[in-house]
Design a protein around this motif. Structure first.
Motif, short mmCIF file in Angstrom:
data_model
loop_
_atom_site.label_atom_id
_atom_site.label_comp_id
_atom_site.label_asym_id
_atom_site.label_seq_id
_atom_site.Cartn_x
_atom_site.Cartn_y
_atom_site.Cartn_z
N TRP A 141 0.76 -1.27 -0.23
CA TRP A 141 0.00 -0.07 -0.12
C TRP A 141 0.95 1.19 0.28
CZ3 TRP A 141 -1.81 -3.20 4.66
CH2 TRP A 141 -1.04 -3.00 5.57
N ILE A 149 -3.31 0.52 -3.64
CA ILE A 149 -2.59 -0.89 -3.58
C ILE A 149 -1.31 -0.73 -4.67
CG2 ILE A 149 -3.19 -3.29 -4.27
CD1 ILE A 149 -6.45 -2.39 -4.05
N HIS A 163 0.11 -2.93 -6.60
CA HIS A 163 -0.32 -4.49 -7.11
C HIS A 163 1.16 -5.18 -7.22
CE1 HIS A 163 -4.32 -3.89 -7.54
NE2 HIS A 163 -4.39 -2.79 -8.15
N GLU A 165 1.46 -7.06 -3.99
CA GLU A 165 0.66 -7.75 -3.23
C GLU A 165 0.90 -9.18 -3.33
OE1 GLU A 165 -3.48 -7.39 -5.03
OE2 GLU A 165 -2.51 -7.22 -6.96
N GLY A 193 -4.61 -7.81 -2.64
CA GLY A 193 -4.34 -6.14 -2.31
C GLY A 193 -5.60 -5.60 -1.79
N ASN A 194 -6.71 -5.85 -2.22
CA ASN A 194 -7.86 -5.34 -1.95
C ASN A 194 -8.11 -5.47 -0.44
OD1 ASN A 194 -8.99 -3.80 -4.18
ND2 ASN A 194 -9.67 -5.66 -5.34
N ILE A 208 -5.64 -3.41 1.74
CA ILE A 208 -5.90 -1.95 1.89
C ILE A 208 -7.09 -1.69 2.67
CG2 ILE A 208 -7.27 -1.60 -0.25
CD1 ILE A 208 -4.26 0.56 0.89
#
Length: 177
Positions: free
Chosen positions: A45, A79, A81, A84, A94-95, A98
């Motif tokens: 992040w 994020i 990527h 992640e 990642g979602n 975060i």
């Protein structure tokens, strides 16, 4: 403050006082974010603190709502990527990561007497362009942060006797025992 009380106190603020956020409180909130857990501790992040007037005006182009412009500052939560963790079946985390970090932000802000609101319905591509955000980075949420100038809608609708009440499903509707 008990954790349940803190959770009940946090709400989506949509009107802010002009008062600036003290640096000590902001440092505390971001330190809480720094300690948020993430998959395999990747911490994929980036948080951009938007305080100066020119940057605030640019960010307001990404989410053009009158209430949003009342916040004294914002935090762009992105994020990374390429950092992640990806589960063996291809699920990107990642979602999730975060979201955990942003909720740490919102709860820490509440504990400090500040208000926040998750904003996800914004023009992420425009945000990337206006702030020179790299291709591997996705702005996932904008968080206005400051001192509340409103009250939670639930408290207003339910009356003072129900202060702290939130409209939520019953535990039986969300938990299988």
């Amino acid at each position: 403050m008990a954790f349940l009380d803190l959770v009940k106190q946090r709400y989506s603020c949509r009107s802010y006082q002009e008062k600036s956020v003290e640096q000590e409180k902001l440092d505390y909130v971001m330190e809480c974010v720094r300690f948020a857990p993430s998959a395999v501790n990747k911490q994929p992040w980036m948080f951009r603190l938007v305080k100066n007037e020119a940057d605030k005006v640019r960010l307001q182009e990404c989410y053009d709502r009158e209430w949003f412009a009342t916040a004294p500052m914002y935090i762009i939560c992105s994020i990374l990527h390429d950092e992640e963790w990806v589960r063996s079946d291809g699920k990107h985390h990642g979602n999730i990561d975060i979201a955990i970090a942003v909720e740490h932000l919102c709860l820490a802000a509440t504990e400090q007497g500040l208000a926040t609101c998750w904003v996800c319905n914004f023009d992420a591509e425009k945000c990337k362009q206006l702030f020179g955000i790299a291709d591997n980075e996705e702005p996932a949420a904008l968080i206005p942060i400051g001192y509340a100038a409103d009250e939670p809608k639930e408290r207003l609708q339910l009356g003072a006797q129900s202060a702290g009440m939130k409209k939520r499903k019953a535990i039986e509707e969300i938990c299988i025992i």
